[in-house]
Motif scaffolding. Structure first.
Motif, PDB file in Angstrom:
ATOM      1  N   TYR A  56      43.028  25.353 -21.964  1.00  0.00           N
ATOM      2  CA  TYR A  56      42.076  26.448 -22.104  1.00  0.00           C
ATOM      3  C   TYR A  56      42.501  27.731 -21.393  1.00  0.00           C
ATOM      4  O   TYR A  56      41.939  28.790 -21.650  1.00  0.00           O
ATOM      5  CB  TYR A  56      40.703  26.018 -21.585  1.00  0.00           C
ATOM      6  CG  TYR A  56      40.041  24.951 -22.414  1.00  0.00           C
ATOM      7  CD1 TYR A  56      40.071  24.989 -23.802  1.00  0.00           C
ATOM      8  CD2 TYR A  56      39.370  23.890 -21.808  1.00  0.00           C
ATOM      9  CE1 TYR A  56      39.457  24.005 -24.562  1.00  0.00           C
ATOM     10  CE2 TYR A  56      38.750  22.900 -22.560  1.00  0.00           C
ATOM     11  CZ  TYR A  56      38.802  22.967 -23.944  1.00  0.00           C
ATOM     12  OH  TYR A  56      38.186  21.992 -24.689  1.00  0.00           O
ATOM     13  N   SER A  61      37.503  33.745 -18.709  1.00  0.00           N
ATOM     14  CA  SER A  61      37.515  34.526 -19.951  1.00  0.00           C
ATOM     15  C   SER A  61      37.177  33.673 -21.169  1.00  0.00           C
ATOM     16  O   SER A  61      36.697  34.190 -22.186  1.00  0.00           O
ATOM     17  CB  SER A  61      38.888  35.196 -20.144  1.00  0.00           C
ATOM     18  OG  SER A  61      39.921  34.221 -20.260  1.00  0.00           O
ATOM     19  N   GLN A  62      37.401  32.361 -21.080  1.00  0.00           N
ATOM     20  CA  GLN A  62      37.083  31.482 -22.195  1.00  0.00           C
ATOM     21  C   GLN A  62      35.608  31.071 -22.207  1.00  0.00           C
ATOM     22  O   GLN A  62      35.155  30.393 -23.131  1.00  0.00           O
ATOM     23  CB  GLN A  62      37.955  30.218 -22.157  1.00  0.00           C
ATOM     24  CG  GLN A  62      39.433  30.469 -22.369  1.00  0.00           C
ATOM     25  CD  GLN A  62      39.769  30.855 -23.814  1.00  0.00           C
ATOM     26  OE1 GLN A  62      38.891  31.093 -24.625  1.00  0.00           O
ATOM     27  NE2 GLN A  62      41.058  30.928 -24.121  1.00  0.00           N
ATOM     28  N   TYR A  64      33.963  29.196 -19.850  1.00  0.00           N
ATOM     29  CA  TYR A  64      33.611  27.949 -19.168  1.00  0.00           C
ATOM     30  C   TYR A  64      33.212  28.178 -17.718  1.00  0.00           C
ATOM     31  O   TYR A  64      32.479  27.377 -17.138  1.00  0.00           O
ATOM     32  CB  TYR A  64      34.771  26.957 -19.249  1.00  0.00           C
ATOM     33  CG  TYR A  64      35.107  26.548 -20.663  1.00  0.00           C
ATOM     34  CD1 TYR A  64      34.290  25.665 -21.354  1.00  0.00           C
ATOM     35  CD2 TYR A  64      36.226  27.052 -21.314  1.00  0.00           C
ATOM     36  CE1 TYR A  64      34.578  25.294 -22.666  1.00  0.00           C
ATOM     37  CE2 TYR A  64      36.537  26.688 -22.623  1.00  0.00           C
ATOM     38  CZ  TYR A  64      35.706  25.814 -23.291  1.00  0.00           C
ATOM     39  OH  TYR A  64      35.990  25.460 -24.584  1.00  0.00           O
ATOM     40  N   THR A 109      37.673  20.061 -18.795  1.00  0.00           N
ATOM     41  CA  THR A 109      38.728  21.043 -19.055  1.00  0.00           C
ATOM     42  C   THR A 109      40.086  20.634 -18.497  1.00  0.00           C
ATOM     43  O   THR A 109      41.072  21.345 -18.707  1.00  0.00           O
ATOM     44  CB  THR A 109      38.358  22.412 -18.446  1.00  0.00           C
ATOM     45  OG1 THR A 109      38.167  22.263 -17.025  1.00  0.00           O
ATOM     46  CG2 THR A 109      37.081  22.968 -19.069  1.00  0.00           C
ATOM     47  N   ARG A 167      35.787  29.467 -31.147  1.00  0.00           N
ATOM     48  CA  ARG A 167      36.839  30.486 -31.083  1.00  0.00           C
ATOM     49  C   ARG A 167      38.199  29.866 -31.405  1.00  0.00           C
ATOM     50  O   ARG A 167      38.539  28.785 -30.921  1.00  0.00           O
ATOM     51  CB  ARG A 167      36.852  31.149 -29.707  1.00  0.00           C
ATOM     52  CG  ARG A 167      35.621  32.010 -29.464  1.00  0.00           C
ATOM     53  CD  ARG A 167      35.823  32.957 -28.309  1.00  0.00           C
ATOM     54  NE  ARG A 167      35.709  32.281 -27.032  1.00  0.00           N
ATOM     55  CZ  ARG A 167      34.600  32.201 -26.322  1.00  0.00           C
ATOM     56  NH1 ARG A 167      33.479  32.731 -26.784  1.00  0.00           N
ATOM     57  NH2 ARG A 167      34.580  31.588 -25.153  1.00  0.00           N
ATOM     58  N   THR A 169      42.147  30.815 -31.242  1.00  0.00           N
ATOM     59  CA  THR A 169      43.206  31.704 -30.757  1.00  0.00           C
ATOM     60  C   THR A 169      44.520  31.274 -31.393  1.00  0.00           C
ATOM     61  O   THR A 169      44.973  30.146 -31.191  1.00  0.00           O
ATOM     62  CB  THR A 169      43.315  31.650 -29.223  1.00  0.00           C
ATOM     63  OG1 THR A 169      42.052  32.020 -28.652  1.00  0.00           O
ATOM     64  CG2 THR A 169      44.397  32.602 -28.728  1.00  0.00           C
ATOM     65  N   THR A 182      38.322  26.648 -28.852  1.00  0.00           N
ATOM     66  CA  THR A 182      37.484  26.674 -27.653  1.00  0.00           C
ATOM     67  C   THR A 182      36.034  26.971 -28.014  1.00  0.00           C
ATOM     68  O   THR A 182      35.711  27.311 -29.150  1.00  0.00           O
ATOM     69  CB  THR A 182      37.971  27.744 -26.651  1.00  0.00           C
ATOM     70  OG1 THR A 182      37.939  29.032 -27.290  1.00  0.00           O
ATOM     71  CG2 THR A 182      39.383  27.462 -26.182  1.00  0.00           C
ATOM     72  N   ASN A 183      35.177  26.839 -26.995  1.00  0.00           N
ATOM     73  CA  ASN A 183      33.755  27.193 -27.124  1.00  0.00           C
ATOM     74  C   ASN A 183      33.053  26.377 -28.205  1.00  0.00           C
ATOM     75  O   ASN A 183      32.251  26.898 -28.986  1.00  0.00           O
ATOM     76  CB  ASN A 183      33.594  28.693 -27.409  1.00  0.00           C
ATOM     77  CG  ASN A 183      32.225  29.211 -27.010  1.00  0.00           C
ATOM     78  OD1 ASN A 183      31.787  29.020 -25.869  1.00  0.00           O
ATOM     79  ND2 ASN A 183      31.519  29.847 -27.938  1.00  0.00           N
ATOM     80  N   THR A 251      42.254  36.297 -31.223  1.00  0.00           N
ATOM     81  CA  THR A 251      41.204  35.271 -31.229  1.00  0.00           C
ATOM     82  C   THR A 251      40.110  35.665 -32.210  1.00  0.00           C
ATOM     83  O   THR A 251      39.697  36.827 -32.255  1.00  0.00           O
ATOM     84  CB  THR A 251      40.587  35.110 -29.828  1.00  0.00           C
ATOM     85  OG1 THR A 251      41.607  34.705 -28.916  1.00  0.00           O
ATOM     86  CG2 THR A 251      39.474  34.076 -29.827  1.00  0.00           C
TER      87      THR A 251
END
Length: 259
Positions: A56, A61-62, A64, A109, A167, A169, A182-183, A251
Motif C-alpha cells: 500500500y 495518502s492511501q 488507511y 496492511t 482506487r 493505481t 486500494t480502499n 490513480t
C-alpha cells in the motif's frame, strides 16, 4: 381442509423465519469473535508502519492512516488477507487494558514475520499457529497501556467502511501493467481482479504481491474497466474508470462495494 390450512400456516411461518434471518444481499456480514494477542510497532506517529507486505505504500495518502496492523502467519494467509478489516477489544488483563474495554477498527496492511529463535509465548509472538496483531502504536494505546507490551484481545472480521470508491493505481510499462488496488469496502480483501481494455475482452490479472495485480497485455491507449471480487465472492465492476489517455503512475477511482 383443516390439514391443508395447517400446512399453509407452517409454510408461511417458515418462509417468514427464513426471510427474517437471511443475510442482506450484497453486504459482507463479518465473522465471530475469536481470541488472539496484540503488540505494537512503528513509533508514536506510526511512521514505521509505512510500506509493508501488502504494497500500500504511504498509508496516510492511501487513506488507511494509523488504523492498521501487521498480521501473523496464521492470519496473513500469504497476503490474501491484505485489506481485511477487524474489530479488536482488549480483554482478560485488567492490569494493562484501558478501562471500559474500548474497541478499535483496523485494516490489515502488513505481515508480522515469525521469529523462530524465540519461543511462541516469549518473543515469538507471530510464530505459527498463533493468531497475532502487531498494531500501529497509536491504535495499541487505545486498547492498553504502553508498558504492557503485549495484551490478550478478542477480535472479529467486520465490513470495511471506506470513503469514496475502489482506487486503481496503474504502474509498469507498455507490456507489463501492475495495478495496486486500494480502499476496498465490504470484505476488504480481494481474490480476483480482471481488466478490460476498450479493444479487449475481460482479462484475468494475477496477484504479483500483496494487492498488486499484473497483466502482460498491451493496454496503452485504451480506456480501462476493472472487475474486483472480494473474499465473500461478491463482485464490483468499474466501467471505463481510466480514460484512453491514462498514464503510468496515475490513480483512478471506481465503484466500491455496498456496506
Amino acid at each position: 381442509m383443516a390439514l391443508f390450512r395447517m400446512l399453509c400456516f407452517f409454510s408461511l411461518a417458515l418462509s417468514l423465519f427464513a426471510t427474517a434471518n437471511a443475510k442482506i444481499p450484497g453486504v459482507f456480514a463479518g465473522g465471530p469473535w475469536q481470541s488472539a494477542h496484540a503488540t505494537f510497532y512503528g513509533g508514536s506517529d506510526a511512521s514505521g508502519t509505512m510500506g509493508g507486505a501488502c504494497g500500500y505504500g504511504n498509508l496516510y495518502s492511501q487513506g488507511y492512516g494509523v488504523n492498521t496492523a501487521a498480521l501473523s502467519t496464521a492470519l496473513f494467509n500469504n497476503g490474501l488477507s491484505c485489506g481485511a478489516c477487524f474489530e479488536l477489544k482488549c480483554g482478560g488483563d485488567p492490569q494493562w487494558c484501558n478501562p471500559g474495554s474500548p474497541a478499535i477498527l483496523i485494516t490489515a496492511t502488513n505481515f508480522c514475520p515469525p521469529n523462530f529463535a524465540q519461543p511462541s509465548d516469549n518473543g515469538g509472538w507471530c510464530n505459527p499457529p498463533r493468531p497475532h496483531f502487531d498494531l500501529a502504536m497509536p491504535m495499541f494505546l487505545k486498547l492498553a497501556q504502553y508498558r504492557a507490551g503485549i495484551v490478550p484481545v478478542s477480535y472479529r472480521r467486520v465490513p470495511c467502511r471506506k470513503r469514496g470508491g475502489i482506487r486503481f493505481t496503474i504502474n509498469g510499462f507498455r507490456y507489463f501493467n501492475l495495478v495496486l488496488v486500494t480502499n476496498v469496502a465490504g470484505a476488504g480483501d480481494i481474490v480476483r481482479v480482471s481488466v478490460k481494455g476498450a479493444n479487449t475482452q475481460w482479462l484475468s490479472m494475477s496477484r504479483n504481491w500483496g494487492q498488486n495485480w499484473q497483466s502482460n497485455s498491451q493496454l496503452v491507449g485504451q480506456a480501462l474497466s476493472f472487475r474486483v471480487t472480494g473474499s465473500d465472492r461478491r463482485t464490483s465492476t468499474s466501467w471505463n474508470v481510466a480514460p484512453a489517455n491514462w498514464q503510468f503512475g496515475q490513480t483512478f477511482s471506481g465503484k466500491n462495494f455496498r456496506v
